[in-house]
Motif scaffolding. Structure first.
Motif, PDB file in Angstrom:
ATOM      1  N   ILE A   1       3.037  40.714 -32.895  1.00 16.79           N
ATOM      2  CA  ILE A   1       2.110  41.355 -31.954  1.00 16.79           C
ATOM      3  C   ILE A   1       1.941  40.480 -30.715  1.00 16.79           C
ATOM      4  O   ILE A   1       1.955  40.980 -29.575  1.00 16.79           O
ATOM      5  N   GLY A   2       1.815  39.163 -30.918  1.00 12.93           N
ATOM      6  CA  GLY A   2       1.689  38.254 -29.767  1.00 12.93           C
ATOM      7  C   GLY A   2       2.916  38.326 -28.872  1.00 12.93           C
ATOM      8  O   GLY A   2       2.790  38.353 -27.638  1.00 12.93           O
ATOM      9  N   HIS A   3       4.087  38.397 -29.476  1.00 17.42           N
ATOM     10  CA  HIS A   3       5.330  38.496 -28.699  1.00 17.42           C
ATOM     11  C   HIS A   3       5.354  39.807 -27.914  1.00 17.42           C
ATOM     12  O   HIS A   3       5.693  39.812 -26.714  1.00 17.42           O
ATOM     13  N   LYS A   4       4.956  40.907 -28.567  1.00 14.36           N
ATOM     14  CA  LYS A   4       4.960  42.210 -27.879  1.00 14.36           C
ATOM     15  C   LYS A   4       3.927  42.214 -26.756  1.00 14.36           C
ATOM     16  O   LYS A   4       4.179  42.773 -25.680  1.00 14.36           O
ATOM     17  N   LEU A   5       2.756  41.573 -26.981  1.00 16.30           N
ATOM     18  CA  LEU A   5       1.745  41.503 -25.922  1.00 16.30           C
ATOM     19  C   LEU A   5       2.271  40.690 -24.734  1.00 16.30           C
ATOM     20  O   LEU A   5       1.991  41.019 -23.573  1.00 16.30           O
ATOM     21  N   ASP A   6       3.018  39.640 -25.014  1.00 21.36           N
ATOM     22  CA  ASP A   6       3.618  38.849 -23.928  1.00 21.36           C
ATOM     23  C   ASP A   6       4.574  39.710 -23.110  1.00 21.36           C
ATOM     24  O   ASP A   6       4.584  39.650 -21.874  1.00 21.36           O
ATOM     25  N   ILE A   7       5.379  40.515 -23.816  1.00 19.66           N
ATOM     26  CA  ILE A   7       6.334  41.389 -23.121  1.00 19.66           C
ATOM     27  C   ILE A   7       5.589  42.397 -22.258  1.00 19.66           C
ATOM     28  O   ILE A   7       5.924  42.618 -21.081  1.00 19.66           O
ATOM     29  N   ILE A   8       4.515  42.977 -22.826  1.00 17.92           N
ATOM     30  CA  ILE A   8       3.732  43.968 -22.078  1.00 17.92           C
ATOM     31  C   ILE A   8       3.069  43.306 -20.880  1.00 17.92           C
ATOM     32  O   ILE A   8       3.051  43.872 -19.766  1.00 17.92           O
ATOM     33  N   ALA A   9       2.537  42.099 -21.061  1.00 20.15           N
ATOM     34  CA  ALA A   9       1.891  41.388 -19.951  1.00 20.15           C
ATOM     35  C   ALA A   9       2.883  41.101 -18.846  1.00 20.15           C
ATOM     36  O   ALA A   9       2.589  41.282 -17.659  1.00 20.15           O
ATOM     37  N   ARG A  10       4.088  40.652 -19.203  1.00 18.84           N
ATOM     38  CA  ARG A  10       5.108  40.379 -18.183  1.00 18.84           C
ATOM     39  C   ARG A  10       5.523  41.663 -17.473  1.00 18.84           C
ATOM     40  O   ARG A  10       5.715  41.680 -16.250  1.00 18.84           O
ATOM     41  N   ASP A  11       5.611  42.734 -18.231  1.00 15.56           N
ATOM     42  CA  ASP A  11       5.986  44.030 -17.650  1.00 15.56           C
ATOM     43  C   ASP A  11       4.909  44.466 -16.658  1.00 15.56           C
ATOM     44  O   ASP A  11       5.227  44.956 -15.555  1.00 15.56           O
ATOM     45  N   CYS A  12       3.628  44.297 -17.030  1.00 15.41           N
ATOM     46  CA  CYS A  12       2.528  44.664 -16.137  1.00 15.41           C
ATOM     47  C   CYS A  12       2.555  43.804 -14.880  1.00 15.41           C
ATOM     48  O   CYS A  12       2.353  44.308 -13.762  1.00 15.41           O
ATOM     49  N   GLU A  13       2.789  42.517 -15.063  1.00 15.40           N
ATOM     50  CA  GLU A  13       2.826  41.624 -13.899  1.00 15.40           C
ATOM     51  C   GLU A  13       3.993  42.011 -12.978  1.00 15.40           C
ATOM     52  O   GLU A  13       3.848  41.981 -11.746  1.00 15.40           O
ATOM     53  N   ALA A  14       5.094  42.409 -13.604  1.00 12.64           N
ATOM     54  CA  ALA A  14       6.245  42.809 -12.783  1.00 12.64           C
ATOM     55  C   ALA A  14       5.935  44.085 -12.012  1.00 12.64           C
ATOM     56  O   ALA A  14       6.310  44.206 -10.846  1.00 12.64           O
ATOM     57  N   ARG A  15       5.239  45.005 -12.651  1.00 16.23           N
ATOM     58  CA  ARG A  15       4.897  46.265 -11.966  1.00 16.23           C
ATOM     59  C   ARG A  15       3.885  46.023 -10.852  1.00 16.23           C
ATOM     60  O   ARG A  15       3.969  46.635  -9.792  1.00 16.23           O
ATOM     61  N   VAL A  16       2.906  45.158 -11.129  1.00 15.41           N
ATOM     62  CA  VAL A  16       1.889  44.867 -10.113  1.00 15.41           C
ATOM     63  C   VAL A  16       2.526  44.127  -8.957  1.00 15.41           C
ATOM     64  O   VAL A  16       2.238  44.382  -7.790  1.00 15.41           O
ATOM     65  N   GLY A  17       3.421  43.231  -9.294  1.00 18.14           N
ATOM     66  CA  GLY A  17       4.065  42.436  -8.256  1.00 18.14           C
ATOM     67  C   GLY A  17       5.090  43.248  -7.479  1.00 18.14           C
ATOM     68  O   GLY A  17       5.427  42.911  -6.359  1.00 18.14           O
ATOM     69  N   ALA A  18       5.537  44.363  -8.003  1.00 23.45           N
ATOM     70  CA  ALA A  18       6.581  45.123  -7.331  1.00 23.45           C
ATOM     71  C   ALA A  18       6.074  45.992  -6.230  1.00 23.45           C
ATOM     72  O   ALA A  18       5.153  46.226  -5.681  1.00 23.45           O
TER      73      ALA A  18
END
Length: 106
Positions: free
Chosen positions: A89-106
């Motif tokens: 779950i922690g690994h999946k949350l990290d992936i989701i967090a990075r995905d969100c940061e990438a979307r916000v940063g895009a």
């Protein structure tokens, strides 16, 4: 002769009294022996019961130890599964967090 007869009768009565006393004593001893034999049999039965209970307790202790070991192994396995699930779950949350940061940063 009559004096001798009187003495013999007296001695006979004393012997009969003595025999009665000894007979009573013998009967008392027989009763004591019977009671002792009964107590001995009861002690033997009690000894056998104690041996059976001791064996049963030992068997129950072994059974308890086996069940305890199985339970400990199951709990340990459950804890390890939960830790693995937590890591996943922690690994999946990290992936989701990075995905969100990438979307916000895009």
């Amino acid at each position: 002769a009559s004096e001798r007869l009187r003495v013999c009768k007296h001695e006979l009565k004393q012997l009969e009294a003595q025999r009665y006393e000894q007979s009573s004593t013998l009967e008392g001893l027989r009763d004591e022996v019977a009671a002792m034999e009964k107590n001995y049999r009861q002690a033997e039965e009690l000894h056998v019961s104690i041996q059976k209970l001791t064996e049963e307790v030992a068997c129950n202790q072994q059974k308890y130890q086996r069940e305890r070991n199985l339970l400990c192994a199951a709990v340990s396995e459950g804890i390890n599964s939960l830790l693995s699930y937590k890591d996943l779950i922690g690994h999946k949350l990290d992936i989701i967090a990075r995905d969100c940061e990438a979307r916000v940063g895009a």
